[in-house]
Enzyme design. Structure first.
Site, PDB file in Angstrom:
ATOM      1  N   GLY A  76      -1.032  10.728   2.807  1.00 50.85           N
ATOM      2  CA  GLY A  76      -1.299  11.566   3.961  1.00 50.85           C
ATOM      3  C   GLY A  76      -0.754  12.968   3.776  1.00 50.85           C
ATOM      4  O   GLY A  76       0.198  13.196   3.023  1.00 50.85           O
ATOM      5  N   GLY A 150     -11.013   4.819   2.422  1.00 51.10           N
ATOM      6  CA  GLY A 150     -10.797   5.686   1.278  1.00 51.10           C
ATOM      7  C   GLY A 150     -10.276   4.856   0.121  1.00 51.10           C
ATOM      8  O   GLY A 150     -10.565   3.665   0.005  1.00 51.10           O
ATOM      9  N   ILE A 152      -7.252   3.783  -0.459  1.00 46.82           N
ATOM     10  CA  ILE A 152      -6.367   2.695  -0.025  1.00 46.82           C
ATOM     11  C   ILE A 152      -7.193   1.577   0.607  1.00 46.82           C
ATOM     12  O   ILE A 152      -6.956   0.383   0.337  1.00 46.82           O
ATOM     13  CB  ILE A 152      -5.292   3.228   0.928  1.00 46.82           C
ATOM     14  CG1 ILE A 152      -4.292   4.085   0.158  1.00 46.82           C
ATOM     15  CG2 ILE A 152      -4.565   2.072   1.632  1.00 46.82           C
ATOM     16  CD1 ILE A 152      -3.227   4.735   1.018  1.00 46.82           C
ATOM     17  N   ARG A 173     -15.106   7.978   8.099  1.00 47.62           N
ATOM     18  CA  ARG A 173     -15.522   9.104   8.935  1.00 47.62           C
ATOM     19  C   ARG A 173     -17.038   9.210   9.005  1.00 47.62           C
ATOM     20  O   ARG A 173     -17.605   9.493  10.053  1.00 47.62           O
ATOM     21  CB  ARG A 173     -14.913  10.397   8.385  1.00 47.62           C
ATOM     22  CG  ARG A 173     -15.256  11.649   9.182  1.00 47.62           C
ATOM     23  CD  ARG A 173     -14.537  12.845   8.605  1.00 47.62           C
ATOM     24  NE  ARG A 173     -14.851  13.037   7.188  1.00 47.62           N
ATOM     25  CZ  ARG A 173     -14.304  13.957   6.422  1.00 47.62           C
ATOM     26  NH1 ARG A 173     -13.386  14.760   6.926  1.00 47.62           N
ATOM     27  NH2 ARG A 173     -14.637  14.065   5.145  1.00 47.62           N
ATOM     28  N   ARG A 176     -21.758   5.638   4.337  1.00 49.02           N
ATOM     29  CA  ARG A 176     -22.145   5.806   2.941  1.00 49.02           C
ATOM     30  C   ARG A 176     -22.304   4.424   2.309  1.00 49.02           C
ATOM     31  O   ARG A 176     -21.981   3.409   2.924  1.00 49.02           O
ATOM     32  CB  ARG A 176     -21.105   6.628   2.165  1.00 49.02           C
ATOM     33  CG  ARG A 176     -19.747   5.978   2.011  1.00 49.02           C
ATOM     34  CD  ARG A 176     -18.812   6.877   1.208  1.00 49.02           C
ATOM     35  NE  ARG A 176     -17.567   6.223   0.863  1.00 49.02           N
ATOM     36  CZ  ARG A 176     -16.486   6.189   1.637  1.00 49.02           C
ATOM     37  NH1 ARG A 176     -16.520   6.773   2.831  1.00 49.02           N
ATOM     38  NH2 ARG A 176     -15.387   5.575   1.242  1.00 49.02           N
ATOM     39  N   ASP A 255       3.269  -1.325   9.936  1.00 44.96           N
ATOM     40  CA  ASP A 255       4.176  -0.671   8.989  1.00 44.96           C
ATOM     41  C   ASP A 255       4.547   0.718   9.476  1.00 44.96           C
ATOM     42  O   ASP A 255       5.474   1.328   8.963  1.00 44.96           O
ATOM     43  CB  ASP A 255       3.543  -0.579   7.600  1.00 44.96           C
ATOM     44  CG  ASP A 255       4.506   0.004   6.572  1.00 44.96           C
ATOM     45  OD1 ASP A 255       5.648  -0.486   6.508  1.00 44.96           O
ATOM     46  OD2 ASP A 255       4.127   0.933   5.838  1.00 44.96           O
ATOM     47  N   HIS A 279       7.835   1.352   7.618  1.00 40.79           N
ATOM     48  CA  HIS A 279       7.083   2.358   6.864  1.00 40.79           C
ATOM     49  C   HIS A 279       7.439   2.310   5.375  1.00 40.79           C
ATOM     50  O   HIS A 279       7.915   3.284   4.795  1.00 40.79           O
ATOM     51  CB  HIS A 279       7.327   3.764   7.413  1.00 40.79           C
ATOM     52  CG  HIS A 279       6.252   4.729   7.009  1.00 40.79           C
ATOM     53  ND1 HIS A 279       5.995   5.895   7.697  1.00 40.79           N
ATOM     54  CD2 HIS A 279       5.350   4.716   5.980  1.00 40.79           C
ATOM     55  CE1 HIS A 279       5.007   6.563   7.108  1.00 40.79           C
ATOM     56  NE2 HIS A 279       4.602   5.860   6.064  1.00 40.79           N
ATOM     57  N   GLY A 281       5.066   1.044   3.063  1.00 42.45           N
ATOM     58  CA  GLY A 281       3.833   0.762   2.341  1.00 42.45           C
ATOM     59  C   GLY A 281       3.831   1.310   0.925  1.00 42.45           C
ATOM     60  O   GLY A 281       3.372   0.652  -0.010  1.00 42.45           O
TER      61      GLY A 281
END
Length: 316
Positions: A76, A150, A152, A173, A176, A255, A279, A281
């Site tokens: 991120g 994506g 991940i 988003r 596809r 997480d 957190h 991950g």
């Protein structure tokens, strides 16, 4: 002019960095300490300290008048975005695609399996010398929805493959096609949620995804469904989630939380059916070797004046 590179790990611990004598780059160590290692105005490549928060990440940006690349070591970029307005046009912001996929996908599967199979109950039972036998949900034959497809999200699906899920739906988003199948758009969530036994959040935090998982989203989840958040805490409306898990209608494995870190006394700590990890991950033994390889690769390309990888935006 000095061409400084700010790194959060010592340069002599990163194999494959361009030779300073040949590249003209000077490596400076800064992992978020109060004192800067040199004048930020001389920095041309800034590797952001990992997991140090927004305040640390953006602190030198306004003074980095020569910076050309800002490289995060996280998937991120939301912790850096607040400082981008201080940068001159043309600065490339790169994320750490390729560093965290395996670790985050591992934890996602761990959270799913632990939640479904009652592992937290077993651990508490062991502490109390209690034997909690019985039947528990399996991942096999479950319908899974991945929100945020994506790198991940794709890595998560790779690890779901051996578990004999009934189906895996994918949302990103925009729609596809992929080798594994169709990816639907976010707008399709209302029709996908009611069919999902497990909903996995792996989307980046953006204006569009902040609060995405609110009361309406949660109300569309089927009774008994599991929500897994390995994205960012603010993707989920915490109060709305507390209302749903409090009713016992759904469960959650988180997480990431909002707020984060979760303060003592917060109702999420003891909400029924909620499993929380702090957190972690991407915080595994796999992180540092992959992060170092990314930095060496990016700086080699930068020194050769080749395009750097993983550019997610360019300031303008």
């Amino acid at each position: 002019m000095t061409a400084d590179v700010w790194l959060p790990v010592p340069a002599d611990e990163i194999e494959g960095l361009p030779d300073p004598a040949k590249s003209g780059l000077t490596y400076r160590l800064w992992d978020g300490g109060q004192e800067f290692p040199a004048d930020p105005a001389d920095c041309v490549f800034y590797a952001v300290p990992y997991m140090k928060g927004t305040e640390v990440a953006v602190r030198p940006l306004a003074a980095m008048t020569s910076v050309q690349v800002v490289q995060t070591l996280s998937a991120g970029i939301d912790h850096v975005v607040p400082g981008l307005g201080a940068l001159r046009p043309g600065v490339r912001l790169c994320n750490a695609r390729g560093v965290h996929e395996a670790s985050t996908a591992e934890l996602t599967l761990a959270l799913i399996l632990a939640s479904l199979r009652g592992i937290p109950r077993f651990v508490r039972g062991q502490d109390q010398e209690e034997w909690h036998s019985g039947f528990y949900p399996a991942l096999a034959d479950k319908s899974v929805l991945i929100v945020g497809y994506g790198s991940i999200g794709a890595a998560i699906e790779d690890r779901l493959a051996p578990f004999e899920c009934a189906r895996v739906a994918r949302v990103a988003r925009s729609a596809r096609a992929t080798e594994r199948g169709e990816v639907r758009a976010l707008a399709d969530l209302p029709v996908l949620l009611p069919d999902a036994d497990v909903v996995i959040l792996s989307t980046p935090l953006t204006d569009r995804t902040k609060g995405l998982v609110g009361a309406d989203f949660l109300a569309r989840m089927k009774n008994g469904a599991l929500l897994v958040n390995v994205a960012r805490g603010p993707v989920v409306d915490t109060n709305a989630l507390l209302a749903e898990v409090g009713s016992g209608r759904i469960t959650a494995a988180l997480d990431v939380t909002d707020p984060e870190p979760l303060p003592a006394g917060h109702p999420l700590w003891h909400a029924p059916g909620v499993l929380i990890s702090p957190h972690v991950g991407g915080s595994t033994s796999a992180f540092m070797p992959r992060a170092k390889r990314l930095l060496a690769r990016q700086l080699t390309r930068f020194a050769a004046d080749d395009p750097v990888d993983n550019v997610v935006l360019t300031t303008g």
